[in-house]
Design a protein around this motif. Structure first.
Motif, PDB file in Angstrom:
ATOM      1  N   LEU A   5      42.806 -27.107  -0.590  1.00 21.00           N
ATOM      2  CA  LEU A   5      43.356 -28.130  -1.500  1.00 21.00           C
ATOM      3  C   LEU A   5      43.319 -27.689  -2.963  1.00 21.00           C
ATOM      4  O   LEU A   5      43.227 -28.518  -3.860  1.00 21.00           O
ATOM      5  CB  LEU A   5      42.609 -29.461  -1.338  1.00 21.00           C
ATOM      6  CG  LEU A   5      42.824 -30.191  -0.007  1.00 21.00           C
ATOM      7  CD1 LEU A   5      41.975 -31.457   0.031  1.00 21.00           C
ATOM      8  CD2 LEU A   5      44.291 -30.536   0.199  1.00 21.00           C
ATOM      9  N   LYS A   6      43.422 -26.389  -3.199  1.00 18.48           N
ATOM     10  CA  LYS A   6      43.266 -25.888  -4.566  1.00 18.48           C
ATOM     11  C   LYS A   6      44.425 -26.295  -5.487  1.00 18.48           C
ATOM     12  O   LYS A   6      44.272 -26.293  -6.701  1.00 18.48           O
ATOM     13  CB  LYS A   6      43.136 -24.366  -4.558  1.00 18.48           C
ATOM     14  CG  LYS A   6      44.356 -23.637  -4.000  1.00 18.48           C
ATOM     15  CD  LYS A   6      44.124 -22.137  -3.965  1.00 18.48           C
ATOM     16  CE  LYS A   6      45.339 -21.411  -3.400  1.00 18.48           C
ATOM     17  NZ  LYS A   6      45.116 -19.942  -3.345  1.00 18.48           N
ATOM     18  N   GLY A   7      45.556 -26.674  -4.885  1.00 18.63           N
ATOM     19  CA  GLY A   7      46.691 -27.037  -5.716  1.00 18.63           C
ATOM     20  C   GLY A   7      46.928 -28.522  -5.860  1.00 18.63           C
ATOM     21  O   GLY A   7      47.882 -28.935  -6.533  1.00 18.63           O
ATOM     22  N   LEU A   8      46.062 -29.345  -5.279  1.00 18.85           N
ATOM     23  CA  LEU A   8      46.361 -30.772  -5.180  1.00 18.85           C
ATOM     24  C   LEU A   8      46.548 -31.433  -6.542  1.00 18.85           C
ATOM     25  O   LEU A   8      47.556 -32.098  -6.792  1.00 18.85           O
ATOM     26  CB  LEU A   8      45.254 -31.478  -4.397  1.00 18.85           C
ATOM     27  CG  LEU A   8      45.479 -32.972  -4.141  1.00 18.85           C
ATOM     28  CD1 LEU A   8      46.760 -33.212  -3.368  1.00 18.85           C
ATOM     29  CD2 LEU A   8      44.288 -33.565  -3.404  1.00 18.85           C
ATOM     30  N   ASP A   9      45.592 -31.278  -7.420  1.00 20.18           N
ATOM     31  CA  ASP A   9      45.686 -31.958  -8.719  1.00 20.18           C
ATOM     32  C   ASP A   9      46.893 -31.488  -9.519  1.00 20.18           C
ATOM     33  O   ASP A   9      47.627 -32.307 -10.091  1.00 20.18           O
ATOM     34  CB  ASP A   9      44.404 -31.729  -9.529  1.00 20.18           C
ATOM     35  CG  ASP A   9      43.210 -32.485  -8.968  1.00 20.18           C
ATOM     36  OD1 ASP A   9      43.427 -33.434  -8.194  1.00 20.18           O
ATOM     37  OD2 ASP A   9      42.065 -32.120  -9.296  1.00 20.18           O
ATOM     38  N   GLU A  10      47.108 -30.177  -9.570  1.00 16.70           N
ATOM     39  CA  GLU A  10      48.223 -29.647 -10.375  1.00 16.70           C
ATOM     40  C   GLU A  10      49.564 -30.044  -9.788  1.00 16.70           C
ATOM     41  O   GLU A  10      50.494 -30.392 -10.532  1.00 16.70           O
ATOM     42  CB  GLU A  10      48.118 -28.126 -10.486  1.00 16.70           C
ATOM     43  CG  GLU A  10      49.176 -27.533 -11.404  1.00 16.70           C
ATOM     44  CD  GLU A  10      48.978 -26.052 -11.657  1.00 16.70           C
ATOM     45  OE1 GLU A  10      49.948 -25.389 -12.063  1.00 16.70           O
ATOM     46  OE2 GLU A  10      47.841 -25.551 -11.444  1.00 16.70           O
ATOM     47  N   MET A  11      49.710 -30.007  -8.478  1.00 11.79           N
ATOM     48  CA  MET A  11      50.990 -30.361  -7.861  1.00 11.79           C
ATOM     49  C   MET A  11      51.296 -31.850  -8.039  1.00 11.79           C
ATOM     50  O   MET A  11      52.436 -32.223  -8.321  1.00 11.79           O
ATOM     51  CB  MET A  11      50.995 -29.993  -6.379  1.00 11.79           C
ATOM     52  CG  MET A  11      50.952 -28.493  -6.101  1.00 11.79           C
ATOM     53  SD  MET A  11      52.407 -27.576  -6.694  1.00 11.79           S
ATOM     54  CE  MET A  11      51.890 -27.094  -8.361  1.00 11.79           C
ATOM     55  N   ILE A  12      50.299 -32.702  -7.897  1.00  9.33           N
ATOM     56  CA  ILE A  12      50.513 -34.134  -8.109  1.00  9.33           C
ATOM     57  C   ILE A  12      50.868 -34.407  -9.570  1.00  9.33           C
ATOM     58  O   ILE A  12      51.758 -35.217  -9.878  1.00  9.33           O
ATOM     59  CB  ILE A  12      49.269 -34.937  -7.690  1.00  9.33           C
ATOM     60  CG1 ILE A  12      49.033 -34.822  -6.177  1.00  9.33           C
ATOM     61  CG2 ILE A  12      49.412 -36.411  -8.099  1.00  9.33           C
ATOM     62  CD1 ILE A  12      50.141 -35.374  -5.321  1.00  9.33           C
ATOM     63  N   THR A  13      50.205 -33.722 -10.489  1.00 13.93           N
ATOM     64  CA  THR A  13      50.511 -33.902 -11.909  1.00 13.93           C
ATOM     65  C   THR A  13      51.916 -33.428 -12.233  1.00 13.93           C
ATOM     66  O   THR A  13      52.700 -34.144 -12.877  1.00 13.93           O
ATOM     67  CB  THR A  13      49.489 -33.145 -12.782  1.00 13.93           C
ATOM     68  OG1 THR A  13      48.192 -33.738 -12.598  1.00 13.93           O
ATOM     69  CG2 THR A  13      49.865 -33.218 -14.248  1.00 13.93           C
ATOM     70  N   ASN A  14      52.270 -32.214 -11.801  1.00 15.54           N
ATOM     71  CA  ASN A  14      53.579 -31.644 -12.135  1.00 15.54           C
ATOM     72  C   ASN A  14      54.730 -32.415 -11.520  1.00 15.54           C
ATOM     73  O   ASN A  14      55.746 -32.655 -12.187  1.00 15.54           O
ATOM     74  CB  ASN A  14      53.665 -30.192 -11.654  1.00 15.54           C
ATOM     75  CG  ASN A  14      52.895 -29.233 -12.523  1.00 15.54           C
ATOM     76  OD1 ASN A  14      52.091 -29.644 -13.356  1.00 15.54           O
ATOM     77  ND2 ASN A  14      53.108 -27.950 -12.335  1.00 15.54           N
ATOM     78  N   HIS A  15      54.583 -32.787 -10.251  1.00 14.27           N
ATOM     79  CA  HIS A  15      55.742 -33.273  -9.504  1.00 14.27           C
ATOM     80  C   HIS A  15      55.788 -34.788  -9.304  1.00 14.27           C
ATOM     81  O   HIS A  15      56.802 -35.308  -8.843  1.00 14.27           O
ATOM     82  CB  HIS A  15      55.810 -32.555  -8.154  1.00 14.27           C
ATOM     83  CG  HIS A  15      55.887 -31.068  -8.291  1.00 14.27           C
ATOM     84  ND1 HIS A  15      56.860 -30.454  -9.035  1.00 14.27           N
ATOM     85  CD2 HIS A  15      55.097 -30.069  -7.809  1.00 14.27           C
ATOM     86  CE1 HIS A  15      56.680 -29.143  -8.992  1.00 14.27           C
ATOM     87  NE2 HIS A  15      55.615 -28.890  -8.262  1.00 14.27           N
ATOM     88  N   ILE A  16      54.726 -35.471  -9.647  1.00 19.07           N
ATOM     89  CA  ILE A  16      54.738 -36.936  -9.549  1.00 19.07           C
ATOM     90  C   ILE A  16      54.352 -37.591 -10.880  1.00 19.07           C
ATOM     91  O   ILE A  16      55.125 -38.359 -11.453  1.00 19.07           O
ATOM     92  CB  ILE A  16      53.821 -37.431  -8.412  1.00 19.07           C
ATOM     93  CG1 ILE A  16      54.376 -36.960  -7.058  1.00 19.07           C
ATOM     94  CG2 ILE A  16      53.709 -38.954  -8.449  1.00 19.07           C
ATOM     95  CD1 ILE A  16      53.577 -37.421  -5.868  1.00 19.07           C
ATOM     96  N   LYS A  17      53.175 -37.281 -11.397  1.00 21.10           N
ATOM     97  CA  LYS A  17      52.726 -37.960 -12.611  1.00 21.10           C
ATOM     98  C   LYS A  17      53.641 -37.687 -13.802  1.00 21.10           C
ATOM     99  O   LYS A  17      54.111 -38.622 -14.476  1.00 21.10           O
ATOM    100  CB  LYS A  17      51.291 -37.550 -12.946  1.00 21.10           C
ATOM    101  CG  LYS A  17      50.242 -38.131 -12.017  1.00 21.10           C
ATOM    102  CD  LYS A  17      48.847 -37.743 -12.497  1.00 21.10           C
ATOM    103  CE  LYS A  17      47.772 -38.371 -11.628  1.00 21.10           C
ATOM    104  NZ  LYS A  17      46.414 -38.003 -12.114  1.00 21.10           N
ATOM    105  N   ALA A  18      53.891 -36.421 -14.099  1.00 19.88           N
ATOM    106  CA  ALA A  18      54.684 -36.083 -15.290  1.00 19.88           C
ATOM    107  C   ALA A  18      56.095 -36.669 -15.228  1.00 19.88           C
ATOM    108  O   ALA A  18      56.545 -37.272 -16.209  1.00 19.88           O
ATOM    109  CB  ALA A  18      54.722 -34.570 -15.486  1.00 19.88           C
ATOM    110  N   PRO A  19      56.829 -36.539 -14.115  1.00 19.77           N
ATOM    111  CA  PRO A  19      58.151 -37.174 -14.070  1.00 19.77           C
ATOM    112  C   PRO A  19      58.093 -38.689 -14.266  1.00 19.77           C
ATOM    113  O   PRO A  19      58.934 -39.253 -14.975  1.00 19.77           O
ATOM    114  CB  PRO A  19      58.665 -36.808 -12.674  1.00 19.77           C
ATOM    115  CG  PRO A  19      57.966 -35.545 -12.332  1.00 19.77           C
ATOM    116  CD  PRO A  19      56.599 -35.690 -12.924  1.00 19.77           C
TER     117      PRO A  19
END
Length: 233
Positions: free
Chosen positions: A95-109
């Motif tokens: 799960l090393k990418g979970l926080d960054e992927m959620i931030t980039n592809h859900i939170k930021a948009p």
């Protein structure tokens, strides 16, 4: 000149898809505002597009405060395209990418859409970028990435249902692999054949441009797969 009179804010711009969208938007008569965290990259893009056609806003939209700052500095715009990238491979064991992927592809948009609603009006279009692996079968090492891109695809549908009464369309594309950086005026069609899993940025950018035009005004709340049919193999 299908976008004459429009001003498009393109956020999370890279030298690939975001640059290509900006280039084709200008070719269609629009003015563009490009956003990223890297000012030197943005300067290069604006220089190529021409300062009469483009300007840039430096800023990180991974927080609501940052997104609001970018929107305020951008000034007036009619349409919004969000092209934030980022790819990390992981599995349930890491799960090393979970926080960054959620931030980039859900939170930021979502932060940027929320902030942009003060500028968008009836007739505006919002375009989000999901991924083939977010709407079709993911690979086993793409857990966080595919979950985030699937969430973004659902956001297209949910936001469209919320904003339809305001006359604002929300649409998306689901690219396969965007291959390399954009280069103006090249014959990119020689670089791929139908069914290839990778394709140059131009192939994806031209679909985004079409979604911004009046020709697509009856397309709303859907994510269009753009992969040349590679998903069918």
């Amino acid at each position: 000149m299908r976008l004459k009179g429009r001003t498009v804010l393109i956020a999370g711009v890279s030298k690939g898809l975001g640059y290509a969208i900006a280039y084709f938007a200008v070719r269609e008569g629009a003015k563009v505002i490009v956003n990223a965290r890297n000012e030197e990259k943005l300067k290069e893009i604006v220089k190529t597009l021409g300062e009469d056609n483009a300007k840039y806003v430096v800023g990180d939209i991974s927080t609501l405060e940052g997104a609001e700052r970018v929107v305020n500095e951008a000034g007036e715009f009619t349409d919004l395209v969000i092209t934030i990238g980022g790819y990390i491979e992981d599995t349930i064991e890491s799960l090393k990418g979970l926080d960054e992927m959620i931030t980039n592809h859900i939170k930021a948009p979502l932060y940027l859409v929320k902030s942009a609603l003060s500028k968008l009006k009836s007739g505006s279009t919002i375009v989000l970028v999901s991924a083939i692996r977010g709407i079709y079968t993911p690979l086993p090492f793409q857990l966080s990435y595919s979950i985030a891109k699937a969430g973004l695809a659902k956001a297209v549908e949910t936001l469209a249902s919320e904003l339809t009464d305001k006359g604002i369309r929300v649409v998306g594309i689901a690219p396969s692999v965007i291959d390399g950086e954009f280069q103006p005026n090249r014959d990119w069609k020689k670089l791929r054949k139908l069914g290839d899993f990778k394709a140059p940025p131009e192939d994806f950018a031209r679909v985004v441009i079409w979604l911004l035009t009046d020709e697509a005004e009856w397309i709303n709340g859907v994510v269009i797969p753009v992969d040349g049919g590679a998903r069918l193999k």
